[in-house]
Design a protein around this motif. Structure first.
Motif, PDB file in Angstrom:
ATOM      1  N   MET A 242       0.833  -1.206   0.000  1.00 31.29           N
ATOM      2  CA  MET A 242       0.000   0.000   0.000  1.00 31.29           C
ATOM      3  C   MET A 242       0.879   1.272   0.000  1.00 31.29           C
ATOM      4  O   MET A 242       0.451   2.325  -0.478  1.00 31.29           O
ATOM      5  CB  MET A 242      -0.937   0.005   1.214  1.00 31.29           C
ATOM      6  CG  MET A 242      -2.060  -1.015   1.133  1.00 31.29           C
ATOM      7  SD  MET A 242      -3.226  -0.750  -0.268  1.00 31.29           S
ATOM      8  CE  MET A 242      -4.331   0.501   0.409  1.00 31.29           C
TER       9      MET A 242
ATOM     10  N   ALA B 180       2.201   1.699  -3.672  1.00 23.81           N
ATOM     11  CA  ALA B 180       1.183   2.305  -4.536  1.00 23.81           C
ATOM     12  C   ALA B 180       1.189   3.828  -4.367  1.00 23.81           C
ATOM     13  O   ALA B 180       1.158   4.587  -5.343  1.00 23.81           O
ATOM     14  CB  ALA B 180      -0.197   1.725  -4.218  1.00 23.81           C
TER      15      ALA B 180
ATOM     16  N   GLN C   5       4.245   5.345  -5.985  1.00 23.76           N
ATOM     17  CA  GLN C   5       4.122   5.442  -7.448  1.00 23.76           C
ATOM     18  C   GLN C   5       3.290   6.656  -7.849  1.00 23.76           C
ATOM     19  O   GLN C   5       3.591   7.333  -8.836  1.00 23.76           O
ATOM     20  CB  GLN C   5       3.522   4.150  -8.006  1.00 23.76           C
ATOM     21  CG  GLN C   5       4.523   2.980  -7.910  1.00 23.76           C
ATOM     22  CD  GLN C   5       3.886   1.625  -8.178  1.00 23.76           C
ATOM     23  OE1 GLN C   5       2.689   1.449  -7.993  1.00 23.76           O
ATOM     24  NE2 GLN C   5       4.708   0.670  -8.599  1.00 23.76           N
ATOM     25  N   LEU C   6       2.260   6.957  -7.066  1.00 22.33           N
ATOM     26  CA  LEU C   6       1.429   8.128  -7.383  1.00 22.33           C
ATOM     27  C   LEU C   6       2.195   9.432  -7.163  1.00 22.33           C
ATOM     28  O   LEU C   6       2.115  10.355  -7.980  1.00 22.33           O
ATOM     29  CB  LEU C   6       0.140   8.110  -6.557  1.00 22.33           C
ATOM     30  CG  LEU C   6      -0.880   7.034  -6.955  1.00 22.33           C
ATOM     31  CD1 LEU C   6      -2.037   6.993  -5.961  1.00 22.33           C
ATOM     32  CD2 LEU C   6      -1.418   7.270  -8.382  1.00 22.33           C
TER      33      LEU C   6
ATOM     34  N   GLN D 217       4.602   9.911  -9.922  1.00 20.48           N
ATOM     35  CA  GLN D 217       3.924  10.384 -11.125  1.00 20.48           C
ATOM     36  C   GLN D 217       3.675  11.904 -11.043  1.00 20.48           C
ATOM     37  O   GLN D 217       3.832  12.626 -12.032  1.00 20.48           O
ATOM     38  CB  GLN D 217       2.614   9.620 -11.255  1.00 20.48           C
ATOM     39  CG  GLN D 217       1.916   9.838 -12.577  1.00 20.48           C
ATOM     40  CD  GLN D 217       0.806   8.823 -12.785  1.00 20.48           C
ATOM     41  OE1 GLN D 217       0.892   7.688 -12.295  1.00 20.48           O
ATOM     42  NE2 GLN D 217      -0.216   9.223 -13.510  1.00 20.48           N
TER      43      GLN D 217
ATOM     44  N   GLU E 102      -4.946   9.585  -6.019  1.00 19.12           N
ATOM     45  CA  GLU E 102      -5.278   9.253  -7.408  1.00 19.12           C
ATOM     46  C   GLU E 102      -6.062  10.393  -8.063  1.00 19.12           C
ATOM     47  O   GLU E 102      -5.787  10.799  -9.198  1.00 19.12           O
ATOM     48  CB  GLU E 102      -6.111   7.966  -7.441  1.00 19.12           C
ATOM     49  CG  GLU E 102      -6.575   7.528  -8.823  1.00 19.12           C
ATOM     50  CD  GLU E 102      -7.636   6.425  -8.741  1.00 19.12           C
ATOM     51  OE1 GLU E 102      -8.596   6.572  -7.935  1.00 19.12           O
ATOM     52  OE2 GLU E 102      -7.500   5.428  -9.455  1.00 19.12           O
TER      53      GLU E 102
ATOM     54  N   SER F 139      -5.584  -5.016  -0.685  1.00 17.10           N
ATOM     55  CA  SER F 139      -4.374  -4.389  -1.190  1.00 17.10           C
ATOM     56  C   SER F 139      -4.618  -3.828  -2.586  1.00 17.10           C
ATOM     57  O   SER F 139      -5.450  -4.347  -3.342  1.00 17.10           O
ATOM     58  CB  SER F 139      -3.250  -5.418  -1.213  1.00 17.10           C
ATOM     59  OG  SER F 139      -2.029  -4.793  -0.921  1.00 17.10           O
ATOM     60  N   LYS F 140      -3.932  -2.729  -2.867  1.00 20.13           N
ATOM     61  CA  LYS F 140      -4.093  -2.078  -4.163  1.00 20.13           C
ATOM     62  C   LYS F 140      -2.744  -1.898  -4.845  1.00 20.13           C
ATOM     63  O   LYS F 140      -1.721  -1.732  -4.182  1.00 20.13           O
ATOM     64  CB  LYS F 140      -4.730  -0.691  -3.991  1.00 20.13           C
ATOM     65  CG  LYS F 140      -6.235  -0.713  -3.803  1.00 20.13           C
ATOM     66  CD  LYS F 140      -6.604  -0.540  -2.358  1.00 20.13           C
ATOM     67  CE  LYS F 140      -8.088  -0.738  -2.105  1.00 20.13           C
ATOM     68  NZ  LYS F 140      -8.351  -0.890  -0.655  1.00 20.13           N
ATOM     69  N   ASP F 141      -2.804  -1.888  -6.161  1.00 16.17           N
ATOM     70  CA  ASP F 141      -1.644  -1.529  -6.969  1.00 16.17           C
ATOM     71  C   ASP F 141      -1.987  -0.263  -7.750  1.00 16.17           C
ATOM     72  O   ASP F 141      -3.157   0.137  -7.827  1.00 16.17           O
ATOM     73  CB  ASP F 141      -1.319  -2.659  -7.952  1.00 16.17           C
ATOM     74  CG  ASP F 141      -0.766  -3.893  -7.252  1.00 16.17           C
ATOM     75  OD1 ASP F 141      -0.167  -3.761  -6.164  1.00 16.17           O
ATOM     76  OD2 ASP F 141      -0.960  -5.004  -7.787  1.00 16.17           O
ATOM     77  N   VAL F 142      -0.970   0.355  -8.307  1.00 18.17           N
ATOM     78  CA  VAL F 142      -1.201   1.468  -9.222  1.00 18.17           C
ATOM     79  C   VAL F 142      -0.785   1.024 -10.614  1.00 18.17           C
ATOM     80  O   VAL F 142       0.341   0.549 -10.811  1.00 18.17           O
ATOM     81  CB  VAL F 142      -0.405   2.722  -8.784  1.00 18.17           C
ATOM     82  CG1 VAL F 142      -0.399   3.764  -9.883  1.00 18.17           C
ATOM     83  CG2 VAL F 142      -1.006   3.300  -7.506  1.00 18.17           C
TER      84      VAL F 142
ATOM     85  N   GLY G  84      -1.463   4.948 -13.584  1.00 13.78           N
ATOM     86  CA  GLY G  84      -1.955   6.080 -12.801  1.00 13.78           C
ATOM     87  C   GLY G  84      -3.259   5.835 -12.071  1.00 13.78           C
ATOM     88  O   GLY G  84      -3.797   6.721 -11.416  1.00 13.78           O
ATOM     89  N   LYS G  85      -3.757   4.602 -12.215  1.00 18.89           N
ATOM     90  CA  LYS G  85      -5.028   4.271 -11.567  1.00 18.89           C
ATOM     91  C   LYS G  85      -4.794   3.311 -10.395  1.00 18.89           C
ATOM     92  O   LYS G  85      -3.954   2.411 -10.490  1.00 18.89           O
ATOM     93  CB  LYS G  85      -5.968   3.558 -12.554  1.00 18.89           C
ATOM     94  CG  LYS G  85      -6.375   4.390 -13.740  1.00 18.89           C
ATOM     95  CD  LYS G  85      -7.506   5.331 -13.379  1.00 18.89           C
ATOM     96  CE  LYS G  85      -7.836   6.242 -14.555  1.00 18.89           C
ATOM     97  NZ  LYS G  85      -8.449   7.499 -14.130  1.00 18.89           N
ATOM     98  N   VAL G  86      -5.569   3.485  -9.370  1.00 20.26           N
ATOM     99  CA  VAL G  86      -5.546   2.549  -8.248  1.00 20.26           C
ATOM    100  C   VAL G  86      -6.431   1.363  -8.604  1.00 20.26           C
ATOM    101  O   VAL G  86      -7.619   1.525  -8.879  1.00 20.26           O
ATOM    102  CB  VAL G  86      -6.072   3.233  -6.959  1.00 20.26           C
ATOM    103  CG1 VAL G  86      -6.167   2.232  -5.816  1.00 20.26           C
ATOM    104  CG2 VAL G  86      -5.171   4.400  -6.571  1.00 20.26           C
TER     105      VAL G  86
END
Lengths: 490, 490, 490
Positions: free
Chosen positions: B411, B414, B417-418, B421, B482, C158-161, C164-166
């Motif tokens: 988490m 993620a 990475q944002l 960006q 996001e 859990s999330k990934d990117v 640019g999106k979750v």
């Protein structure tokens, strides 16, 4: 339970068993009557009272205790009250003529609410001190101040959505305020007449009160007096121990606006008190640092009669809780010298607003204590600190507080300049300074974050000052306000 | 109080009543002199000490206690100190030559600050262990690390608004840092010379110290040593009980960045300890699970000498509080194996940054403990858990922690990475990664929310993991980031 | 420790010292075998049990206690269990055939998990009551309700990117849920077979369980029963004192979604309980207000057997913790009458959603208790309040709660109208109502802030209602939602 009330009514016609069973200490015949019913009707209250000092001593005996250890401040207490324990009727029967809430209850005239003016019979010094403090004026200081009144009206009021807009739900509802701000500040208790309550299927007439129950510090009582001793000495034990424990102040002095309990808890003082609770003598008068307690609670620094082990007074008992304080830390846009009077609704600053400073942090000095009084209070508090800390040590702590107060005001001034810019540019409308996104941030800057920073310094709980509600919030909030003002962020 | 000091000065010229009244245990003549004044001058300190073990035993006697129950770790203690109780001068008179804060005080040469190097005389093993842990290096680990230094500088510094922009108030103010980050981490105490303090109208010369008072874990002392034993064993009781109570660790290990106290409190361990406090023997050495305490506090798992009821050691006492830990949960972008050394300022990752992982979560393995050491520490902690839990039970708990550590890092990745960006697209400027709205969110993702999630798993307080500061925050924060990155939300 | 297990194995072949040393009260031979090993293997558990009531009484003796004071609710307990203390095997050996987690352990067949159905042997009334409450159904009420299931899936995963999106990290991970929502709600324990654990270098076969360890209130046990008595009566003391202390309920009923502990703590009830902890008799049955305790904890109002000092029952013990409650305050969009059944997954509102009200706050009345039942529960709670408060006093408190419930629902309705407008205008997508910025605010409005406001009124902790998590948040959140919907703020 159905049959309980009728049994009790029978008991009232016979000689009171309660008083017969307890020849010593003497209970008045009026109180014996009360106990005759309430022992069964509200056993918890009676048990609480029986465990109290009020139930086991008479004012006459209390007056024999030497000064310094004495718990009553009256020079004399009139008979017959002096010779009986302080029971139901001794409190609920006081000053009946002044009490709009007085009513006839099974043959006795009693007041629902016992007020500071009633407690004054035995505790006149405390009642007098209290009446001059900010707590006693806690209702008017909110309601008579247009700025604070606007804050309360804006925040604590139900809203509807109409045409995509948030609008006040009408009519405005006073009850919400009694359940939030005025739960701590106090309500105005109004007597609307009598009403009938069913108790065990028997109708009983009792006063119909508005704003009740409430135990706020500035309650406006049916006898016209201000305050409630029961805020800190809760019914019906009236315990010194409870008043000295941090949980009492911690009912109202909490995050996010007044984080006194949290800061103290994370301080060394809080740690030691909580860790060594069982080794503390909570009920002694005077209270001797080192002997009776190892680290101070709220009461030790702000109220209690402290002495060294030889009885020399370090700090005299006060019920004006600001009287050992030289700076007012919370609740206003900028920290500033304590006001001269507990009634702060009279203050006017240079801009004509009822605030102790201007938005540019210029103090309304004529309403605030001067440098001499500040120094005197600082010295008084120093004597408390000096029980356990060297002069050099506590003076360095005071210097740190001074510094942090200045820094917190500077961070508030920066936020104020940003919101003023938003008002100027039309991003927000100044008419109500509490109802738009950037205004909410400005309010949080001083009401939550700057307050928390100052409390941290005052009571040495610096974890609060860092990420929890101090510098992290002060800085990030400012950055978000800047982004809004600049148009980068909406 | 005005006359107190002069009375005391008279007392100093007469045989000490304090020592005369207490033939056993013996008080040194130097300490007797201290007590002659300070009994009156700072009674709280003296009372605290009198209630301590230091005041009622001599090192000589302490050395007679069998290993395992012994509280001193020195093989011998030099005379004459071994034969007197550990009083004022025994601590404040140690190693005078090394102490820049040593000064002449009514005829005796004393140090203001007692350092770990002074405590080392009787407690060398503890002092040595402590010196290798992260706590001892808590100042340098912040100040010598450019990334952390930037975080501190950005957050904890007063700001002004100029031309609608938030700018640093100049000059930068070190005092703010001492009142926030470094209150827990420790300050550097500098001796600026002597100053005069008025005590009861008598001028007294004392060292003029910068960075004082402070009791942070990595304090840089005037004798060059690192740390403060009084952080956890507060003056002047030096109590084992206090150090073992959660309130002590809870002065610094708190929400939002290190929610150890809160997670423990909401765990079964915390519940049982708080519920059964009065049935706990807080002062026993060794500390026997089940017998002396029913559920662990911080000290039980991370520091205390634990044994079974037959005296078999379950866990040896350690003052390197990370030494039973295999993963470092808090304070850095990603959780990672514990560093090999308490001084983490030497770490360099593949990107050349002084962080134990890269932004992509690649560990700087040469600076971190290896798999074997991780397994050994896991086994050591397992022995602690095994007192009350089956092997299968606690191994399943460890597996849950492993899993959650991985998820929390995911988490964080993620969020990283944002923000990367945003840096790439020019939405934010990487130069300072802590000062723009989306960067503040990124910081909160790892510093507050991922930390909290891990603590919840480590100590079984899963309410924190859900809505309070775990998944709800991790997810909603990511969604807000996001929206900002996508331009949907500014 | 290496040699411990082998020593113990020898002990098993000789007459049990444990049972020999303790002729009274009698320990069964099976339990004596358990103790033979576990006294050394898990001494903390054994010590906990030895300090318990289970270890010092037999069911036969427990049945001799008069009704009202009795702690077992079975009419009879079968021999031979009735004549021995309630030891390891008496609990872990119950109903072996029903237990998928039963296994052969050093010659005895034991269950890993003791379930409410096992405790039922001696405590059938409590087990039965519990089985009908919402707690027993706490797993299904989340997982079988599509709305709640969506909330859990969205938040705790859990999330990934990517681009640019979750996006959800796949595959979804059940373990995260066990470490958050289901730590309190309960997991489903599945037996996957046997596994081998190394204990002191000796391999031991034990069941391989999924979802374990867990002590959630609605745990689905390997015998098919629901719940865990150990949630509140933790192993292996099964203490009434612990269950009655607020720390127990406070493991789950916490900020931000269920701030029961915090509100109680800041109430007068909390203050008095915490201040007078040492004067409370925590273990008495029945529990007499005023005599055994001076102010109520959670247990006093919601569960305990209360009587007056003459033994007249004020409130019968209940383990259906909602059975004295007429309104359901938390966890759903609007407060509403309590559901008729603990299994709320069967509820359908007019819009076909599995919620007790529509989004416009129309109740699904056929699934909820009616006005008569509400009145009966109100009267039952009134009897509890009436121990210490006059009828007029507590009725006024109930009226304040009614009012605040209405106001909190109104503030939620306003937020719902705004989010519906966002769905209509395309600002947000209704498909998942929990995953976009304005939806997160809407969720917080009811799940955090409206809940907190209601709790404040229910338990008199009005500081919470003001700035902490009540009106300030309800109002500012609404203002921020309005700004988003209007397009002023993105």
């Amino acid at each position: 339970m159905i049959a309980r009330l009728s049994l009790v009514l029978v008991a009232l016609c016979t000689p009171s068993l309660a008083s017969a069973a307890q020849p010593e200490p003497p209970v008045s015949k009026e109180t014996a009557k009360c106990l005759g019913c309430h022992e069964a009707a509200t056993p918890g209250i009676v048990a609480d009272w029986r465990a109290s000092r009020h139930a086991v001593t008479t004012p006459e005996k209390a007056l024999l205790v030497p000064q310094g250890s004495r718990r009553v401040s009256a020079a004399t207490v009139p008979e017959p009250m002096a010779k009986v324990v302080v029971g139901c009727f001794e409190c609920h029967g006081q000053n009946a003529a002044a009490h709009k809430d007085n009513f006839s209850h099974f043959g006795q005239k009693v007041n629902v609410i016992v007020s500071p003016n009633d407690c004054r019979t035995c505790h006149p010094v405390e009642a007098e001190q209290y009446s001059h403090g900010k707590k006693a004026h806690a209702v008017g200081n909110l309601t008579k101040n247009p700025v604070y009144h606007a804050l309360v009206e804006t925040v604590v009021s139900s809203k509807d959505v109409k045409g995509g807009k948030v609008v006040p739900a009408l009519p405005a509802d006073e009850a919400n305020r009694a359940e939030s701000c005025f739960a701590c500040h106090g309500t105005e208790i109004k007597v609307k007449g009598l009403k009938t309550v069913e108790i065990d299927d028997t109708p009983v007439k009792v006063p119909d009160l508005e704003g009740w129950p409430n135990h706020g510090v500035g309650r406006i009582n049916p006898d016209g007096s201000l305050g409630a001793c029961t805020t800190c000495h809760p019914r019906h034990g009236f315990s010194l121990e409870v008043a000295r424990k941090p949980h009492t102040c911690g009912q109202c002095h909490l995050l996010p606006d007044v984080p006194a309990l949290e800061v103290w808890t994370e301080s060394k003082h809080g740690n030691l008190t909580l860790s060594l609770d069982s080794r503390t003598d909570w009920d002694e008068v005077p209270w001797v640092p080192g002997k009776h307690f190892r680290a101070p609670t709220c009461a030790a620094c702000h109220s209690a009669q402290l002495a060294d082990k030889d009885g020399n007074v370090l700090a005299a008992r006060t019920h004006d809780f600001g009287s050992r304080l030289w700076v007012r830390l919370f609740g206003l846009v900028y920290a500033h010298p304590q006001p001269k009077d507990g009634d702060t609704s009279v203050i006017k600053n240079k801009d004509g607003l009822p605030l102790p400073t201007t938005f540019a942090n210029e103090p309304a000095s004529s309403f605030l204590i001067d440098a001499n009084e500040q120094a005197a209070r600082r010295a008084a508090m120093g004597k408390v600190c000096g029980s356990c800390h060297s002069t050099s040590y506590y003076q360095a702590q005071f210097a740190k507080l001074d510094h942090t107060v200045g820094e917190s005001n500077r961070m508030t001034l920066a936020a104020t300049q940003l919101v003023q810019q938003a008002w100027k540019s039309g991003l927000a409308d100044k008419a109500n300074p509490f109802d738009e996104p950037i205004e909410l941030k400005w309010t949080e800057q001083w009401l939550f974050y700057a307050n928390a920073l100052r409390y941290s310094a005052a009571m040495n709980g610096q974890d609060m000052a860092t990420f929890k509600q101090g510098w992290w919030k002060l800085t990030s909030n400012l950055k978000l306000m800047e982004a809004e003002v600049s148009g980068k962020r909406k």
